[in-house]
Design a protein around this motif. Sequence first.
Motif, PDB file in Angstrom:
ATOM      1  N   ALA A 137       0.832  -1.229   0.041  1.00  0.00           N
ATOM      2  CA  ALA A 137       0.093   0.037  -0.083  1.00  0.00           C
ATOM      3  C   ALA A 137       0.990   1.197   0.059  1.00  0.00           C
ATOM      4  N   GLY A 138       1.854   1.062   0.890  1.00  0.00           N
ATOM      5  CA  GLY A 138       2.445   2.356   0.989  1.00  0.00           C
ATOM      6  C   GLY A 138       3.373   2.670  -0.135  1.00  0.00           C
ATOM      7  N   LEU A 139       4.177   1.661  -0.469  1.00  0.00           N
ATOM      8  CA  LEU A 139       5.083   1.913  -1.632  1.00  0.00           C
ATOM      9  C   LEU A 139       4.431   1.995  -3.023  1.00  0.00           C
ATOM     10  N   SER A 140       3.171   1.448  -3.303  1.00  0.00           N
ATOM     11  CA  SER A 140       2.351   1.781  -4.423  1.00  0.00           C
ATOM     12  C   SER A 140       1.946   3.138  -4.258  1.00  0.00           C
ATOM     13  N   ALA A 141       1.422   3.746  -3.381  1.00  0.00           N
ATOM     14  CA  ALA A 141       1.111   5.135  -3.212  1.00  0.00           C
ATOM     15  C   ALA A 141       2.310   6.274  -3.510  1.00  0.00           C
ATOM     16  N   ALA A 142       3.590   5.668  -2.868  1.00  0.00           N
ATOM     17  CA  ALA A 142       4.726   6.321  -3.343  1.00  0.00           C
ATOM     18  C   ALA A 142       5.180   6.541  -5.009  1.00  0.00           C
ATOM     19  N   SER A 143       4.682   5.217  -5.589  1.00  0.00           N
ATOM     20  CA  SER A 143       4.961   5.191  -6.986  1.00  0.00           C
ATOM     21  C   SER A 143       3.887   5.585  -7.797  1.00  0.00           C
ATOM     22  N   GLY A 144       2.845   6.027  -7.468  1.00  0.00           N
ATOM     23  CA  GLY A 144       1.635   6.496  -8.202  1.00  0.00           C
ATOM     24  C   GLY A 144       1.011   5.022  -8.879  1.00  0.00           C
ATOM     25  N   MET A 145       0.906   4.011  -8.303  1.00  0.00           N
ATOM     26  CA  MET A 145       0.487   2.829  -8.507  1.00  0.00           C
ATOM     27  C   MET A 145      -0.789   2.391  -7.775  1.00  0.00           C
ATOM     28  N   GLU A 157      -6.103  -4.083  13.355  1.00  0.00           N
ATOM     29  CA  GLU A 157      -6.674  -2.961  13.029  1.00  0.00           C
ATOM     30  C   GLU A 157      -5.425  -2.015  12.587  1.00  0.00           C
ATOM     31  N   ALA A 158      -4.541  -1.896  13.204  1.00  0.00           N
ATOM     32  CA  ALA A 158      -3.262  -0.673  12.990  1.00  0.00           C
ATOM     33  C   ALA A 158      -2.963  -1.215  11.551  1.00  0.00           C
ATOM     34  N   LYS A 159      -2.699  -2.449  11.160  1.00  0.00           N
ATOM     35  CA  LYS A 159      -2.340  -2.812   9.820  1.00  0.00           C
ATOM     36  C   LYS A 159      -3.324  -2.437   8.913  1.00  0.00           C
ATOM     37  N   ILE A 160      -4.461  -2.684   9.177  1.00  0.00           N
ATOM     38  CA  ILE A 160      -5.548  -2.461   8.143  1.00  0.00           C
ATOM     39  C   ILE A 160      -5.883  -0.964   7.853  1.00  0.00           C
ATOM     40  N   THR A 161      -5.530  -0.048   8.879  1.00  0.00           N
ATOM     41  CA  THR A 161      -5.892   1.393   8.669  1.00  0.00           C
ATOM     42  C   THR A 161      -4.567   1.735   7.849  1.00  0.00           C
ATOM     43  N   GLN A 162      -3.327   1.350   7.825  1.00  0.00           N
ATOM     44  CA  GLN A 162      -2.226   1.585   6.991  1.00  0.00           C
ATOM     45  C   GLN A 162      -2.711   1.394   5.660  1.00  0.00           C
ATOM     46  N   LEU A 163      -3.479   0.393   5.419  1.00  0.00           N
ATOM     47  CA  LEU A 163      -3.719   0.168   4.018  1.00  0.00           C
ATOM     48  C   LEU A 163      -4.683   1.307   3.545  1.00  0.00           C
ATOM     49  N   LEU A 164      -5.571   1.634   4.234  1.00  0.00           N
ATOM     50  CA  LEU A 164      -6.786   2.541   3.939  1.00  0.00           C
ATOM     51  C   LEU A 164      -6.227   3.928   3.842  1.00  0.00           C
ATOM     52  N   VAL A 165      -5.207   4.393   4.744  1.00  0.00           N
ATOM     53  CA  VAL A 165      -4.607   5.542   4.780  1.00  0.00           C
ATOM     54  C   VAL A 165      -3.631   5.847   3.561  1.00  0.00           C
ATOM     55  N   TYR A 166      -3.171   4.875   2.944  1.00  0.00           N
ATOM     56  CA  TYR A 166      -2.519   4.763   1.709  1.00  0.00           C
ATOM     57  C   TYR A 166      -3.519   4.632   0.406  1.00  0.00           C
ATOM     58  N   LEU A 370       4.807  -1.292  17.122  1.00  0.00           N
ATOM     59  CA  LEU A 370       3.852  -0.648  17.124  1.00  0.00           C
ATOM     60  C   LEU A 370       2.562  -0.728  16.284  1.00  0.00           C
ATOM     61  N   LYS A 371       2.858  -2.089  15.209  1.00  0.00           N
ATOM     62  CA  LYS A 371       1.819  -2.466  14.484  1.00  0.00           C
ATOM     63  C   LYS A 371       0.843  -3.404  14.992  1.00  0.00           C
ATOM     64  N   ASP A 372       1.030  -3.937  16.295  1.00  0.00           N
ATOM     65  CA  ASP A 372       0.186  -4.768  16.942  1.00  0.00           C
ATOM     66  C   ASP A 372       0.376  -4.387  18.696  1.00  0.00           C
ATOM     67  N   ILE A 373      -0.100  -3.434  19.039  1.00  0.00           N
ATOM     68  CA  ILE A 373       0.172  -2.973  20.446  1.00  0.00           C
ATOM     69  C   ILE A 373      -0.751  -3.884  21.224  1.00  0.00           C
TER      70      ILE A 373
END
Length: 403
Positions: A137-145, A157-166, A370-373
């Motif tokens: 998710a993060g690297l695709s966002a940075a690469s315009g994909m 939940e923290a990991k799923i939230t990361q996906l949605l943020v990106y 921090l991904k799974d506190i």
Amino acid sequence: MRCLNCGSTYDPDENIYTCPKCGPRLGTLEIVFEKYPKVDISLEDLRSKGIWAFKELLPLERNDYEVPLFIGNTPIYEKKEMAKKLGLSNLWIKDDGRNPTASYKDRATAMAISKAKALKKEIVYCASTGNAASSLAGLSAASGMKSVIFVPKTAPEAKITQLLVYGSTVMAVDGSYDEAFDLSMEIGEEFGWYTRNSAINPYLLEGKKTGSMEVPIQIGHVPDVAIVSVGDGTVVSSIYKGFKDMKMAGFTDRIPQIIGVQAEGANAVMRTFESGHFDKPVDIDAHSIADSISVGKPRDVLKACKWVKESGGYFVSVTDEEIGHAIIELARESGVFAEPAGSTAYAGLKKIAKDLHGKSVVVFITGNGLKDIRSARNFTGQVNYVKADPSSVKDALRKSGII
């Protein structure tokens, strides 16, 4: 590309992920260099370029796309006091939770993005228990994909939230990781997307191998033993491949013993290894707090078993209780906060330390805590709730044994 099972070879331009003769499970492919270039990579090269310092040893063209985020050159901490307590000659903790999306998986995703760009693919997909997903998710966002990601609905939940943020399109599957994996492959192949499923796509292991390639540059030599947690089997395979490629390129003269650590409730690779029949994978119903390695149907089991054996290594499993306590001990002894999958490697070291007496060891921490506190909190002390006056604070300090 060479099939690890039957030895058939395929041209890199062929649009296949696995050997057609052996099928997707046993037909796992390895990337083979016809000739290894001699390399002399400096610490400054690593500091300035990260994983791209190894481009000569990656299956990429010189002008292939490089993700515009700094990946690699993750910290490696020498811990002499910890080594002394464990009876080791020395101990290093390599913290890959310091990559852009806080896990080792960024190394593989960078390779996936480069390959997808070269093939002019606009959408990359994967199935993941969390880390590969957030990395894509993060690297695709940075690469315009665009990215489409399949996760078990039980992913933290923290990991799923990361996906949605990106900005990823997320499919939370009512099923296990293995079911999400099979579903992702079916949909991805139907629409012609590029897969970031690392146990299927052989190029992703090439990105992951950079983790171990960094070690001899950072510490100046090859340690006796390398320890890492194991889920699908790709990361432990990449640790071997990285050390091997550095040896073949003339940078080092040996490969360390590789030891893979699995959660007791998700130790399918270990069971296959101990059976001695690597071509007959043992599948199980996996359960563990270490969600990132909770895999019951490992896809890279053949590589993992063969290459760990070639290194003279083996596999060990640890309980969820040991994993949880390892999170706390590792954080308090080294300052590195690992997610459960990352602390699994350290838990394994503690379990077998007596067998490694006098040896030098590097432990790879594959994801940030921090991904799974929630998992970590189950093994910590309690918060002291006090009134806004000094006497209340002092009472709490006395109960805590501070004063």
